[in-house]
Design a protein around this motif. Structure first.
Motif, mmCIF file in Angstrom:
data_model
loop_
_atom_site.group_PDB
_atom_site.id
_atom_site.type_symbol
_atom_site.label_atom_id
_atom_site.label_comp_id
_atom_site.label_asym_id
_atom_site.label_seq_id
_atom_site.Cartn_x
_atom_site.Cartn_y
_atom_site.Cartn_z
ATOM 1 N N UNK A 129 0.835 -1.203 0.000
ATOM 2 C CA UNK A 129 0.000 0.000 0.000
ATOM 3 C C UNK A 129 0.869 1.253 0.000
ATOM 4 N N UNK A 130 1.907 1.274 0.809
ATOM 5 C CA UNK A 130 2.779 2.447 0.894
ATOM 6 C C UNK A 130 3.505 2.687 -0.425
ATOM 7 N N UNK A 131 4.019 1.629 -1.049
ATOM 8 C CA UNK A 131 4.766 1.818 -2.300
ATOM 9 C C UNK A 131 3.877 2.220 -3.460
ATOM 10 N N UNK A 132 2.611 1.864 -3.410
ATOM 11 C CA UNK A 132 1.696 2.234 -4.487
ATOM 12 C C UNK A 132 1.052 3.603 -4.265
ATOM 13 N N UNK A 133 1.265 4.174 -3.094
ATOM 14 C CA UNK A 133 0.682 5.476 -2.773
ATOM 15 C C UNK A 133 1.450 6.580 -3.499
ATOM 16 N N UNK A 134 0.765 7.499 -4.167
ATOM 17 C CA UNK A 134 1.483 8.550 -4.893
ATOM 18 C C UNK A 134 2.167 9.528 -3.944
ATOM 19 N N UNK A 135 3.327 9.986 -4.342
ATOM 20 C CA UNK A 135 4.096 10.943 -3.557
ATOM 21 C C UNK A 135 4.212 12.242 -4.342
#
Length: 117
Positions: free
Chosen positions: A42-48
């Protein structure tokens, strides 16, 4: 087994894990199993959002400004016994270097390797 393969492969998408039995021998993954809650995925797929641009010029010389970050310890040891890594980013050339090590006290050794190169 689904969650285990998902974690071992570095948290890829469900489609990638489902393809594993097609390209390897001895791997059995249920195509109907649902992936459990995976915080890393979930964290890695979250846009930054990108960092804001800086008005400051880059460093004029090598090692005038070096950004670093020490990460670890990780729950899984590498095959060579490493639990930590440190990243060095040289601001002058935008040169990135990553060093792996077994204990935090080796961070200075990692820095000395960078300075010699």
């Amino acid at each position: 087994m689904w969650d285990l393969w998902h974690a071992h492969m570095g948290h890829p998408s469900g489609d990638a894990v489902k393809q594993l039995p097609l390209i390897t021998k001895g791997v059995c993954v249920s195509s109907t199993a649902l992936l459990q809650h995976c915080e890393s995925y979930i964290i890695t797929k979250h846009p930054w959002l990108p960092y804001p641009s800086s008005n400051k010029p880059q460093a004029a010389h090598m090692f005038d400004l070096v950004h670093s970050d020490l990460c670890g310890s990780f729950p899984v040891v590498t095959p060579h016994g490493k639990l930590y890594f440190i990243i060095f980013l040289n601001d002058h050339m935008n040169l990135l270097n990553i060093q792996l090590f077994a204990s935090k006290d080796q961070a200075l050794d990692a820095w000395n390797i960078i300075c010699v190169c």
